[in-house]
Scaffold this active site. Structure first.
Site, PDB file in Angstrom:
ATOM      1  N   CYS A   1      54.266  69.197 -23.253  1.00  0.00           N
ATOM      2  CA  CYS A   1      54.549  69.964 -22.040  1.00  0.00           C
ATOM      3  C   CYS A   1      56.031  69.882 -21.648  1.00  0.00           C
ATOM      4  O   CYS A   1      56.887  70.365 -22.373  1.00  0.00           O
ATOM      5  CB  CYS A   1      53.619  69.513 -20.918  1.00  0.00           C
ATOM      6  SG  CYS A   1      53.443  70.691 -19.566  1.00  0.00           S
ATOM      7  N   HIS A   2      56.348  69.254 -20.513  1.00  0.00           N
ATOM      8  CA  HIS A   2      57.736  69.111 -20.066  1.00  0.00           C
ATOM      9  C   HIS A   2      58.454  67.941 -20.737  1.00  0.00           C
ATOM     10  O   HIS A   2      59.674  67.827 -20.656  1.00  0.00           O
ATOM     11  CB  HIS A   2      57.792  68.894 -18.547  1.00  0.00           C
ATOM     12  CG  HIS A   2      57.477  70.101 -17.730  1.00  0.00           C
ATOM     13  ND1 HIS A   2      56.201  70.531 -17.507  1.00  0.00           N
ATOM     14  CD2 HIS A   2      58.283  70.967 -17.073  1.00  0.00           C
ATOM     15  CE1 HIS A   2      56.220  71.611 -16.756  1.00  0.00           C
ATOM     16  NE2 HIS A   2      57.471  71.902 -16.468  1.00  0.00           N
TER      17      HIS A   2
END
Length: 187
Positions: free
Chosen positions: A119-120
């Site tokens: 994800c991030h």
């Protein structure tokens, strides 16, 4: 396996893979940056729990706390076969500003051992300056940062390039976890 996380980690992106890896028999340590509250002049208060736990979120909503096992200043590369960084909108920003976390990621990368991020979280790898020439993926709003760090971003659920496995979203947690398992079994 070291799971490096800070306040603001996406709950399913940490707890899902950790559960899976433990079911496979892996020893997993949750590792957080050393407690470092903001200066008093900022007027912020921290619960006592923040010294031993990190805060989970679900899409920007705080949902609870998880106890960590060690802090980033207490670990070394030889302690682990793999490192995993979950996403969450705040977690990576908290990690990428921590010198102990960044040095550990850089040293871990030099060892050739597995680094996995979802994800991030790949922006932490960008801050560690280990993405030049790598194929990877990540959440849509960090993809420009990954490109600027020298990576080639692919729009697919999971990308494996050498010792790096990245994934883009909470919906990819199962596929991501299986890719980590496959990489570790091959070694």
């Amino acid at each position: 396996m070291a799971v490096i996380a800070a306040d603001g980690f996406e709950e399913i992106e940490l707890l899902g893979p950790v559960w899976y890896f433990k079911q496979l028999g892996a020893k997993v340590d949750i590792v957080a940056p050393k407690y470092n509250p903001a200066p008093e002049r900022y007027g912020l208060t921290y619960p006592e729990m923040a010294k031993t736990h990190i805060m989970a979120i679900q899409y920007l909503q705080p949902v609870g706390w998880i106890k960590f096992d060690r802090t980033a200043d207490q670990i070394k590369v030889s302690d682990y076969d793999a490192v995993f960084i979950p996403g969450g909108a705040w977690n990576p920003d908290n990690l990428r500003n921590d010198k102990d976390v960044i040095k550990f990621i850089q040293d871990f990368n030099k060892s050739g051992k597995l680094i996995a991020a979802i994800c991030h979280a790949p922006v932490v790898l960008a801050s560690a300056d280990i993405l030049k020439g790598k194929k990877l993926t990540g959440y849509w709003n960090i993809q420009v940062d990954l490109k600027n760090a020298g990576g080639t971003v692919l729009e697919q659920p999971v990308v494996t390039d050498g010792n790096l496995i990245t994934s883009r979203h909470p919906i990819d947690v199962a596929e991501f976890s299986r890719a980590v398992e496959t990489w570790l079994v091959k070694k």
